[in-house]
Write an enzyme that holds these catalytic residues in place. Structure first.
Site, mmCIF file in Angstrom:
data_model
loop_
_atom_site.group_PDB
_atom_site.id
_atom_site.type_symbol
_atom_site.label_atom_id
_atom_site.label_comp_id
_atom_site.label_asym_id
_atom_site.label_seq_id
_atom_site.Cartn_x
_atom_site.Cartn_y
_atom_site.Cartn_z
ATOM 1 N N ILE A 252 -29.772 -8.864 26.536
ATOM 2 C CA ILE A 252 -31.305 -9.478 26.126
ATOM 3 C C ILE A 252 -31.859 -10.501 27.072
ATOM 4 C CG2 ILE A 252 -32.356 -10.949 24.453
ATOM 5 C CD1 ILE A 252 -29.635 -10.416 22.843
ATOM 6 N N CYS A 253 -33.112 -10.247 27.355
ATOM 7 C CA CYS A 253 -33.981 -11.005 28.274
ATOM 8 C C CYS A 253 -34.857 -11.939 27.552
ATOM 9 C CB CYS A 253 -34.962 -10.203 29.182
ATOM 10 S SG CYS A 253 -35.849 -10.919 30.586
ATOM 11 N N LEU A 254 -34.408 -13.154 27.489
ATOM 12 C CA LEU A 254 -34.880 -14.340 26.592
ATOM 13 C C LEU A 254 -34.658 -15.549 27.302
ATOM 14 C CD1 LEU A 254 -36.431 -14.987 24.113
ATOM 15 C CD2 LEU A 254 -34.306 -15.382 23.018
#
Length: 224
Positions: A87-89
């Site tokens: 996940i890119c967060l």
């Protein structure tokens, strides 16, 4: 009991007591430091009706170090790797704060499904699809939600238990977010279907982008 364990136990209990959030957390292998989070896909999105599981690892320095999260359920989204679930967060990296909790972080993931950030992608191919043809992207994301997250059946999905070869081939194309006519066009030149799908997906051969990609370029890639 150390501070990390106290904190995690309290967060798990708080989450169980909060029925309104619809976020669930459970232990994996009876370890309080390896968890599974679950939430429902947001309404009015391609993920509506799906149930999404997230793998959670609590680091030793928690809560001063961000939790490690990745999707267990496969998701078609610019900020989630379609292969690994990474996940890119920002709050899972530099924007993490000790005031954040497991529940609030899972709710942020749920919100991410509502508001993709294609300019800061985890999956570049999916981000290109999103920016090229929003409707085609939504159709593919909805199809993945049906297949992997138990979401509602969508138009074109295989119905019943008997799956024909044509159904299986169409599924493979739908999973890639491509048009069957485009795949058939290049497959008729003698290239294997799997290779055609891989190349067309990589070139983002979708929507208005099709007119910008010369057919010779596609053949060139297929010959590699």
């Amino acid at each position: 009991m150390d501070a990390r364990l106290r904190r995690v136990n309290k967060e798990i209990t708080d989450c169980k007591n909060d029925k309104a959030s619809n976020v669930q957390i459970e232990l994996i292998d009876n370890s309080p430091f390896h968890l599974k989070g679950t939430f429902q896909g947001p309404e009015d999105t391609p993920y509506e009706g799906g149930c999404f599981d997230v793998d959670i690892v609590i680091p030793e320095a928690y809560p001063f170090q961000p939790v490690k999260m990745k999707f267990i359920t496969k998701v078609y989204h610019p900020n989630v790797s379609s292969a690994s679930g990474a996940i890119c967060l920002d709050i899972l990296k530099d924007a993490w704060s000790p005031v954040l909790t497991l529940k609030s972080t899972l709710i942020s993931l749920q919100s991410l499904l509502c508001s993709p950030e294609p300019n800061d992608p985890q999956d570049a191919e999916v981000a290109k699809h999103y920016m090229t043809s929003k409707q085609s992207f939504n159709d593919t994301a909805r199809y993945w939600t049906h297949i992997y997250a138990g979401g509602p059946e969508v138009s074109g999905a295989v119905k019943g238990s008997k799956v024909t070869q044509d159904d299986a081939e169409q599924d493979e194309i739908a999973m890639a977010g491509l048009e069957k006519a485009h795949v058939d066009q290049f497959e008729s030149l003698g290239f294997p279907r799997s290779k055609v799908i891989e190349v067309l997906r990589r070139l983002n051969y979708r929507g208005a982008n099709v007119a910008k990609i010369n057919e010779d370029r596609v053949v060139e890639e297929l010959l590699k």
